[in-house]
Enzyme design. Structure first.
Site, mmCIF file in Angstrom:
data_model
loop_
_atom_site.group_PDB
_atom_site.id
_atom_site.type_symbol
_atom_site.label_atom_id
_atom_site.label_comp_id
_atom_site.label_asym_id
_atom_site.label_seq_id
_atom_site.Cartn_x
_atom_site.Cartn_y
_atom_site.Cartn_z
ATOM 1 N N HIS A 90 -6.795 6.900 -11.020
ATOM 2 C CA HIS A 90 -6.344 5.815 -10.157
ATOM 3 C C HIS A 90 -6.448 6.277 -8.706
ATOM 4 O O HIS A 90 -6.080 7.405 -8.388
ATOM 5 C CB HIS A 90 -4.904 5.408 -10.501
ATOM 6 C CG HIS A 90 -4.560 4.042 -9.975
ATOM 7 N ND1 HIS A 90 -4.374 3.807 -8.639
ATOM 8 C CD2 HIS A 90 -4.417 2.851 -10.599
ATOM 9 C CE1 HIS A 90 -4.113 2.512 -8.463
ATOM 10 N NE2 HIS A 90 -4.139 1.907 -9.635
ATOM 11 N N CYS B 116 -3.001 -2.904 -0.862
ATOM 12 C CA CYS B 116 -2.250 -1.645 -0.777
ATOM 13 C C CYS B 116 -3.173 -0.440 -0.902
ATOM 14 O O CYS B 116 -2.900 0.628 -0.366
ATOM 15 C CB CYS B 116 -1.117 -1.581 -1.790
ATOM 16 S SG CYS B 116 -1.632 -1.638 -3.507
ATOM 17 N N TYR B 117 -4.324 -0.623 -1.591
ATOM 18 C CA TYR B 117 -5.272 0.486 -1.735
ATOM 19 C C TYR B 117 -6.046 0.751 -0.441
ATOM 20 O O TYR B 117 -6.789 1.725 -0.352
ATOM 21 C CB TYR B 117 -6.207 0.251 -2.927
ATOM 22 C CG TYR B 117 -5.435 0.033 -4.208
ATOM 23 C CD1 TYR B 117 -4.336 0.837 -4.522
ATOM 24 C CD2 TYR B 117 -5.756 -0.992 -5.086
ATOM 25 C CE1 TYR B 117 -3.597 0.619 -5.671
ATOM 26 C CE2 TYR B 117 -5.023 -1.214 -6.244
ATOM 27 C CZ TYR B 117 -3.942 -0.406 -6.531
ATOM 28 O OH TYR B 117 -3.209 -0.615 -7.672
ATOM 29 N N LYS C 142 -11.359 -3.019 -11.847
ATOM 30 C CA LYS C 142 -10.139 -3.775 -11.546
ATOM 31 C C LYS C 142 -10.247 -4.428 -10.169
ATOM 32 O O LYS C 142 -11.265 -4.365 -9.513
ATOM 33 C CB LYS C 142 -8.904 -2.898 -11.714
ATOM 34 C CG LYS C 142 -8.720 -2.489 -13.180
ATOM 35 C CD LYS C 142 -7.340 -2.683 -13.709
ATOM 36 C CE LYS C 142 -6.831 -4.105 -13.653
ATOM 37 N NZ LYS C 142 -5.412 -4.154 -14.077
ATOM 38 N N ASP D 18 -7.179 -4.903 -3.844
ATOM 39 C CA ASP D 18 -5.751 -5.071 -3.547
ATOM 40 C C ASP D 18 -5.481 -4.353 -2.222
ATOM 41 O O ASP D 18 -5.851 -3.190 -2.047
ATOM 42 C CB ASP D 18 -4.943 -4.458 -4.700
ATOM 43 C CG ASP D 18 -3.432 -4.496 -4.490
ATOM 44 O OD1 ASP D 18 -2.978 -4.661 -3.336
ATOM 45 O OD2 ASP D 18 -2.705 -4.325 -5.484
ATOM 46 N N ASP E 249 -1.363 -8.518 -1.087
ATOM 47 C CA ASP E 249 -2.365 -7.908 -1.969
ATOM 48 C C ASP E 249 -3.715 -8.635 -1.848
ATOM 49 O O ASP E 249 -4.756 -8.043 -1.564
ATOM 50 C CB ASP E 249 -1.739 -7.981 -3.384
ATOM 51 C CG ASP E 249 -2.677 -7.844 -4.547
ATOM 52 O OD1 ASP E 249 -3.885 -7.864 -4.351
ATOM 53 O OD2 ASP E 249 -2.177 -7.747 -5.687
ATOM 54 N N ARG F 23 -8.776 1.095 -9.481
ATOM 55 C CA ARG F 23 -9.479 1.769 -10.577
ATOM 56 C C ARG F 23 -10.684 0.963 -11.028
ATOM 57 O O ARG F 23 -10.848 -0.206 -10.674
ATOM 58 C CB ARG F 23 -8.546 2.058 -11.739
ATOM 59 C CG ARG F 23 -7.619 0.916 -12.100
ATOM 60 C CD ARG F 23 -6.625 1.361 -13.154
ATOM 61 N NE ARG F 23 -5.576 0.354 -13.311
ATOM 62 C CZ ARG F 23 -5.015 0.056 -14.461
ATOM 63 N NH1 ARG F 23 -5.389 0.674 -15.559
ATOM 64 N NH2 ARG F 23 -4.071 -0.854 -14.521
ATOM 65 N N HIS G 115 2.975 -4.169 0.664
ATOM 66 C CA HIS G 115 1.593 -4.465 1.054
ATOM 67 C C HIS G 115 1.433 -4.546 2.571
ATOM 68 O O HIS G 115 0.366 -4.252 3.098
ATOM 69 C CB HIS G 115 1.102 -5.747 0.357
ATOM 70 C CG HIS G 115 0.853 -5.523 -1.103
ATOM 71 N ND1 HIS G 115 1.810 -5.763 -2.062
ATOM 72 C CD2 HIS G 115 -0.232 -5.007 -1.749
ATOM 73 C CE1 HIS G 115 1.314 -5.413 -3.243
ATOM 74 N NE2 HIS G 115 0.084 -4.959 -3.086
ATOM 75 N N ASP H 145 4.616 -8.969 1.029
ATOM 76 C CA ASP H 145 5.821 -8.160 0.792
ATOM 77 C C ASP H 145 5.755 -6.914 1.668
ATOM 78 O O ASP H 145 4.718 -6.625 2.275
ATOM 79 C CB ASP H 145 5.951 -7.788 -0.702
ATOM 80 C CG ASP H 145 4.747 -7.010 -1.211
ATOM 81 O OD1 ASP H 145 4.435 -5.952 -0.629
ATOM 82 O OD2 ASP H 145 4.099 -7.456 -2.183
HETATM 83 C C1 FPP Z 1 -1.446 0.516 -11.596
HETATM 84 O O1 FPP Z 1 -0.841 -0.682 -11.371
HETATM 85 C C2 FPP Z 1 -0.973 1.524 -10.617
HETATM 86 C C3 FPP Z 1 -0.715 2.783 -10.925
HETATM 87 C C4 FPP Z 1 -0.843 3.266 -12.303
HETATM 88 C C5 FPP Z 1 -0.326 3.819 -9.910
HETATM 89 C C6 FPP Z 1 0.248 3.338 -8.637
HETATM 90 C C7 FPP Z 1 0.644 4.490 -7.812
HETATM 91 C C8 FPP Z 1 0.882 4.389 -6.516
HETATM 92 C C9 FPP Z 1 0.748 3.089 -5.807
HETATM 93 C C10 FPP Z 1 1.179 5.609 -5.674
HETATM 94 C C11 FPP Z 1 2.500 6.220 -5.873
HETATM 95 C C12 FPP Z 1 2.672 7.294 -4.876
HETATM 96 C C13 FPP Z 1 3.815 7.884 -4.520
HETATM 97 C C14 FPP Z 1 3.808 8.855 -3.412
HETATM 98 C C15 FPP Z 1 5.100 7.631 -5.193
HETATM 99 P P1 FPP Z 1 -1.549 -2.059 -11.744
HETATM 100 O O2 FPP Z 1 -2.132 -1.981 -13.101
HETATM 101 O O3 FPP Z 1 -0.553 -3.126 -11.471
HETATM 102 O O4 FPP Z 1 -2.667 -2.175 -10.623
HETATM 103 P P2 FPP Z 1 -4.271 -2.021 -10.688
HETATM 104 O O5 FPP Z 1 -4.786 -3.070 -11.590
HETATM 105 O O6 FPP Z 1 -4.674 -2.270 -9.263
HETATM 106 O O7 FPP Z 1 -4.591 -0.630 -11.149
HETATM 107 ZN ZN ZN Z 2 -1.038 -3.688 -4.400
HETATM 108 K K K Z 3 -2.451 -3.829 -8.316
#
Ligand code: FPP
Ligand code: ZN
Ligand code: K
Length: 503
Positions: free
Chosen positions: A289, A345-346, A340, A343, A409, A337, A419, A416
């Site tokens: 990820h 936040c990435y 997917k 978003d 997002d 990832r 984001h 929020d």
């Molecule tokens: C999947 O969510 C997201 C994760 C498995 C990991 C998220 C981790 C962070 C945002 C960083 C954390 C860092 C610290 C320092 C605590 P999803 O399945 O909702 O999103 P996706 O489809 O975009 O992967």
């Molecule tokens: Zn996000």
């Molecule tokens: K997400």
């Protein structure tokens, strides 16, 4: 094969010869609704017939084209459809446009949006009870990225986090909750941002961190909780910002098993999180990820200079390749990832990796000062990603329109604090340049504090760089520290505050 391009034909013929698995490609008759060999709703896939260009055989085309229709592939198509009119400004949503025709960054509205969660919260926020420190961090740091004076929160924040600190060290999410690495990290960054770190019981924190250090080199998120890469980054952030001793406390389990320092086996443990995809997973054998890549890289940047620690512990080329695939087309933002959705936040979690990676592959003498002078011939900084595309995604698709402000997002999501904070940090990664100053010390000779993370320098985007990103001066966000993700002044204040390192 009918083709007009013999070079392409040769390359494809080569592939056809070399790849024995071509023979095993399903024929057209096999392309029923059989799907992949994993049953269940998420995985049920329909093989849709690809449309190869006229010059390419179907067998060859299917090597390059992912023709499985899945829940995710449909969600990606839907996201692209909702973003396209915004990306092209066919639909400007009433946002005021800058001199390049992109929406202005709604600085004032976003700052107003980040003020709200720092006051009394509506009942719906009860689900955030274990994550209150995150709200403190996103909303104070986010405002600071927008140039707001956040020192006004100092007294209130100290008063609010005092009961979240446990006598045995560290911070929980709420009153009476166990200490947790994520809550501790977020609390420390919020306190550093407003200038209130003196409320931290550093000696108790050192003892508590000793209880989450593992014999294999990693860190658990809390006592008996999961061991993952977030724990490593959060714990090393706490140790470094607060200048705690790197020696393990006398009574901690890792010491009893033979380790002596918090840094023991840490780089080696981080190595075990890099997978066959080249990216980083939360822990060995988990899924890659993008957010974990940032944790791994930032943690290595605390351990030492990026050009030393990153290539020493990671396959840099494979990681760059993997992260590069996460910038989505046509949206221009990042996905977390493979296969997917984009978003915002990435924009930070992946967008924040580039400066660290660029420093990892920049020779150490590149930024080194000679006799107090910057070298006269500095070659162009290495650039691994498309900054302009990220800026366009964030400004067009991720800003809430109307009076409310805040960032989101994607267009179909509500804004929020999380984001908003990480969109602003992503904008900062795109607009400015961050480089490691190899002239700085790696370690403090007296206190033993790791100093590498304090050696980063930020340089604001020049007029011509900002022009190429299609932003006006008023759309520019502040510099964000590439390792600690708070303002540079906040980092410097913490460095000076605990310079002595004594309890
Ligand atoms: C999947 O969510 C997201 C994760 C498995 C990991 C998220 C981790 C962070 C945002 C960083 C954390 C860092 C610290 C320092 C605590 P999803 O399945 O909702 O999103 P996706 O489809 O975009 O992967
Ligand atoms: Zn996000
Ligand atoms: K997400």
């Amino acid at each position: 094969m009918a083709t007009t391009d013999t070079a392409a034909e040769d390359a494809l013929d080569e592939l056809l010869r070399d790849k024995a698995r071509i023979a095993e490609l399903p024929s057209d008759d096999d392309e029923e609704e059989s799907g992949p060999p994993f049953p269940g709703k998420q995985c049920r896939a329909k093989r849709v017939k690809p449309e190869p260009p006229a010059w390419l055989s179907e067998a060859t085309f299917s090597l390059f084209h992912d023709d499985y229709k899945t829940i995710s592939s449909e969600a990606i198509a839907k996201t692209t459809a909702e973003c396209l009119p915004l990306l092209t400004i066919r639909d400007a949503r009433g946002l005021s446009l800058n001199s390049h025709g992109l929406p202005h960054l709604r600085t004032g509205q976003h700052a107003d949006f980040l003020r709200q969660p720092l006051g009394n919260l509506p009942a719906g926020f009860a689900v955030m009870d274990a994550s209150r420190p995150w709200l403190f961090y996103w909303c104070t740091a986010g405002q600071s990225f927008l140039g707001e004076d956040v020192s006004i929160y100092r007294e209130d924040l100290i008063h609010t986090v005092r009961p979240l600190q446990n006598k045995t060290g560290g911070f929980g999410g709420g009153h009476g909750q166990l200490s947790h690495c994520a809550c501790t990290y977020a609390t420390l960054l919020a306190l550093a941002t407003v200038g209130g770190l003196e409320v931290v019981d550093r000696e108790a924190m050192w003892h508590w961190l000793g209880t989450v250090k593992q014999v294999d080199g990693g860190f658990r998120m809390a006592i008996d909780a999961e061991e993952d890469i977030r724990g490593a980054y959060c714990a090393m952030t706490a140790l470094t910002l607060l200048n705690l001793p790197l020696e393990l406390p006398p009574d901690c389990p890792a010491r009893e098993a033979g380790l002596t320092h918090f840094t023991d086996k840490l780089g080696e443990w981080i190595s075990t999180c890099q997978t066959y995809e080249g990216g980083i997973s939360s822990a060995p054998n988990h899924e890659v990820h993008g957010a974990y890549a940032f944790c791994a890289l930032a943690c290595l940047c605390i351990l030492g200079p990026p050009h030393d620690t990153i290539p020493k512990h990671l396959d840099v080329e494979a990681l760059i390749h993997c992260l590069t695939t996460l910038q989505t087309t046509p949206e221009g933002g990042f996905a977390g990832r493979t296969n997917k959705l984009v978003d915002a936040c990435y924009s930070h979690w992946v967008g924040g990796c580039w400066a660290l990676l660029e420093a990892a592959i920049t020779p150490p003498h590149h930024n080194k000062q000679q006799n107090g002078k910057t070298p006269t011939t500095v070659s162009k900084p290495i650039s691994l990603w498309n900054r302009e595309a990220l800026v366009r995604y964030l400004l067009t698709c991720c800003q809430q329109s109307g009076p409310k402000g805040g960032m989101r997002d994607k267009p179909s999501a509500r804004p929020d604090g999380y984001h908003t904070c990480y969109s602003l940090s992503g904008l900062s990664a795109a607009m400015h340049h961050y480089a490691y100053d190899a002239a700085g010390l790696d370690k403090d000779a007296v206190s033993g504090r790791l100093l590498a993370a304090f050696n980063w320098k930020g340089r604001r985007g020049t007029e011509s760089e900002l022009k190429s990103l299609k932003v006006d001066e008023v759309d520019v966000v502040g510099l964000v520290h590439p390792v600690f993700v708070i303002g540079f002044e906040a980092v410097e204040r913490a460095r000076l505050q605990f310079e002595k390192g004594e309890f």
